[in-house]
Design an enzyme around this catalytic site. Structure first.
Site, PDB file in Angstrom:
ATOM      1  N   TYR A 228      -3.020 -11.426   7.308  1.00 13.37           N
ATOM      2  CA  TYR A 228      -3.634 -12.721   7.632  1.00 13.37           C
ATOM      3  C   TYR A 228      -4.010 -12.802   9.118  1.00 13.37           C
ATOM      4  CZ  TYR A 228      -2.932 -15.452   3.330  1.00 13.37           C
ATOM      5  OH  TYR A 228      -3.008 -15.963   2.065  1.00 13.37           O
TER       6      TYR A 228
ATOM      7  N   LYS B  20       4.879  -2.917  -0.788  1.00 15.22           N
ATOM      8  CA  LYS B  20       4.125  -1.794  -1.352  1.00 15.22           C
ATOM      9  C   LYS B  20       4.448  -0.566  -0.505  1.00 15.22           C
ATOM     10  CE  LYS B  20       1.214  -1.338  -4.205  1.00 15.22           C
ATOM     11  NZ  LYS B  20       1.418  -0.673  -5.536  1.00 15.22           N
TER      12      LYS B  20
ATOM     13  N   ASP C  39       3.625  -5.145  -7.077  1.00 16.91           N
ATOM     14  CA  ASP C  39       2.900  -5.256  -8.355  1.00 16.91           C
ATOM     15  C   ASP C  39       3.881  -5.383  -9.514  1.00 16.91           C
ATOM     16  OD1 ASP C  39       3.674  -2.635  -7.806  1.00 16.91           O
ATOM     17  OD2 ASP C  39       1.919  -1.707  -8.720  1.00 16.91           O
TER      18      ASP C  39
ATOM     19  N   ASP D  82       1.715 -15.089  -0.859  1.00 15.13           N
ATOM     20  CA  ASP D  82       0.663 -16.020  -1.279  1.00 15.13           C
ATOM     21  C   ASP D  82       0.440 -15.882  -2.783  1.00 15.13           C
ATOM     22  OD1 ASP D  82      -1.495 -17.862  -0.993  1.00 15.13           O
ATOM     23  OD2 ASP D  82      -2.895 -16.161  -1.046  1.00 15.13           O
TER      24      ASP D  82
ATOM     25  N   ASP E 245       1.812 -18.413  -6.155  1.00 16.00           N
ATOM     26  CA  ASP E 245       0.922 -19.065  -7.137  1.00 16.00           C
ATOM     27  C   ASP E 245       1.377 -18.714  -8.547  1.00 16.00           C
ATOM     28  OD1 ASP E 245      -0.774 -20.253  -5.274  1.00 16.00           O
ATOM     29  OD2 ASP E 245      -2.590 -19.655  -6.350  1.00 16.00           O
TER      30      ASP E 245
HETATM   31  C1  IPM Z   1      -1.365 -21.180   0.574  1.00 14.48           C
HETATM   32  C2  IPM Z   1      -2.861 -21.200   0.591  1.00 14.48           C
HETATM   33  C3  IPM Z   1      -3.369 -20.747   1.966  1.00 14.48           C
HETATM   34  C4  IPM Z   1      -2.933 -19.321   2.182  1.00 14.48           C
HETATM   35  C5  IPM Z   1      -4.889 -20.914   2.169  1.00 14.48           C
HETATM   36  C6  IPM Z   1      -5.364 -22.308   1.878  1.00 14.48           C
HETATM   37  C7  IPM Z   1      -5.307 -20.498   3.543  1.00 14.48           C
HETATM   38  O1  IPM Z   1      -3.361 -20.418  -0.441  1.00 14.48           O
HETATM   39  O2  IPM Z   1      -0.747 -21.870   1.413  1.00 14.48           O
HETATM   40  O3  IPM Z   1      -0.796 -20.493  -0.277  1.00 14.48           O
HETATM   41  O4  IPM Z   1      -3.623 -18.371   1.792  1.00 14.48           O
HETATM   42  O5  IPM Z   1      -1.870 -19.134   2.768  1.00 14.48           O
HETATM   43 MG    MG Z   2      -1.898 -19.638  -1.777  1.00 14.85          MG
END
Ligand code: IPM
Ligand code: MG
Length: 370
Positions: free
Chosen positions: A142, A193, A228, A252, A256
């Site tokens: 990042y 990884k 993975d 990240d 999710d």
């Molecule tokens: C998160 C989001 C952010 C990230 C984006 C909005 C920049 O997806 O906080 O998980 O990638 O960290």
């Molecule tokens: Mg995210």
């Protein structure tokens, strides 16, 4: 009780709608539990770009640095997709994380028993699920340099990003994961990884070294898993995990994925914390893991629970109001028990409610438990 300053950055899309509900909760606590939380509101993200030509002004950044905690809604939307990189709404978030040095991002995925059937996974796989993802937040790909898009031969272009981690960056986030595991089920899985990236190999070695150096961690079971495989194991058998510690990019994605185990991305809060400074003070920002959901913005149907749970995390980690934080969590459980559901977690036989109805219902449950 000492006064606490909280900065609210509602942002874009559904951000302002869910922040409105968090504000109801904050005023309830101020009125009924004598917490002296003073809120101020500023712009961040696309709305700040529209107003000020930048996604985050220096003045807002300094205010964030000085506050006891920042609550952020969400940033971004199609309106700003074609802006040059440095002006994109997401830069607000990334700049706040970097400049406030919020290296530890805590993302708890808890499946409320009332929502087991809202998930796309079988109930027995996720019931009673309680895992914590500790994501490194200020390093890795990042932020690594060099980065950019550059012209190469034949009119083609090359996009470059750099994935780097140092010993210090790895060990300080691993320490957070181990210390939290000690208060939980004492299991840490480190995801990397290491089979393809040197930075991944270093990650694995340094996490192991920190573990080996600390007698206090002996009671923790540490395992290393390829990222993975970890993604696969999260849907195969998520209850094998307690704390997962991982880098910025994998964190990240895995978070999710973990969110969907809880029924909806609309349920997952997060806390981003800095190291303690000389005075023992930490900087912090709390935000839902979901984005600005432009497709449903303005319709009053977004789920405010991840935002409200993020405030519950602020009560616990930044304001030292543990009891109040638990009270808020139990109010949310009671509302779910009553069958109230926003669209994202709606099921047959439940009552579909709006964003603001959900906030009001949570306040009503706080009233009952007063
Ligand atoms: C998160 C989001 C952010 C990230 C984006 C909005 C920049 O997806 O906080 O998980 O990638 O960290
Ligand atoms: Mg995210």
């Amino acid at each position: 009780m000492a006064k606490k300053d909280i900065l609210l950055l509602a942002g874009d899309g559904i951000g302002p709608e869910i922040m409105e509900e968090a504000k109801k909760i904050i005023s309830w606590f101020n009125k009924n539990k004598k917490l002296e939380i003073e809120i101020s509101e500023e712009l961040a993200g696309g709305i700040s770009y529209d107003e000020n030509g930048t996604p985050l002004t220096d003045q807002v950044l300094y205010k964030a640095m000085d506050s006891d905690a920042v609550l952020l809604g969400a940033v971004g939307g199609p309106k700003w997709d074609n802006l040059e990189f440095s002006k994109k709404p997401e830069r607000a978030l990334l700049r706040l994380r970097k400049e406030m040095r919020l290296f530890a991002n805590l993302r708890p995925a808890i499946c409320f028993s009332e929502l087991v059937s809202a998930s796309s996974l079988k109930a027995e796989i996720i019931s009673d699920l309680d895992i914590l993802i500790v994501r490194e937040l200020t390093g890795g790909i990042y932020f690594g340099e060099p980065r950019g898009i550059e012209p190469i031969e034949n009119g083609e272009r090359k996009g470059v990003n750099t994935h780097t981690y140092t010993t210090k960056e790895i060990k300080r986030v691993a320490k957070v994961a181990f210390d939290l595991a000690l208060k939980r089920n004492k299991k840490v899985t480190s995801a990397d990884k290491s089979n393809v990236m040197e930075a991944g190999q270093l990650w694995k070695e340094e996490v192991q070294a920190l573990y080996d150096e600390n007698k206090a961690y002996k009671e923790i079971e540490l395992s290393h898993m390829l990222a993975d495989n970890c993604a696969m194991q999260l849907v195969r058998n998520p209850k094998q995990f307690d704390v997962i510690v991982t880098d910025n990019l994998f964190g990240d994605m895995l978070s999710d994925e973990a969110a969907m185990l809880t029924g909806s991305l609309g349920m997952l809060p997060s806390a981003s914390l800095s190291e303690k400074d000389k005075n023992g003070r930490i900087r912090s920002m709390y935000e839902p893991c979901h984005g600005s959901a432009p497709d449903i913005a303005g319709k009053g149907i977004a789920n405010p629970i991840a935002m409200i749970l993020s405030f519950a995390m602020a009560l616990k980690y930044s304001l030292n109001f543990d009891k109040e934080s638990e009270l808020l969590e139990s109010a949310i459980k009671l509302v779910l028990k009553d069958g109230l559901r926003t669209a994202d977690i709606m099921e047959d036989g439940k009552k579909n409610v709006s964003t603001s109805d959900m906030g009001d219902a949570i306040v009503a449950k706080l009233e009952l438990q007063k």
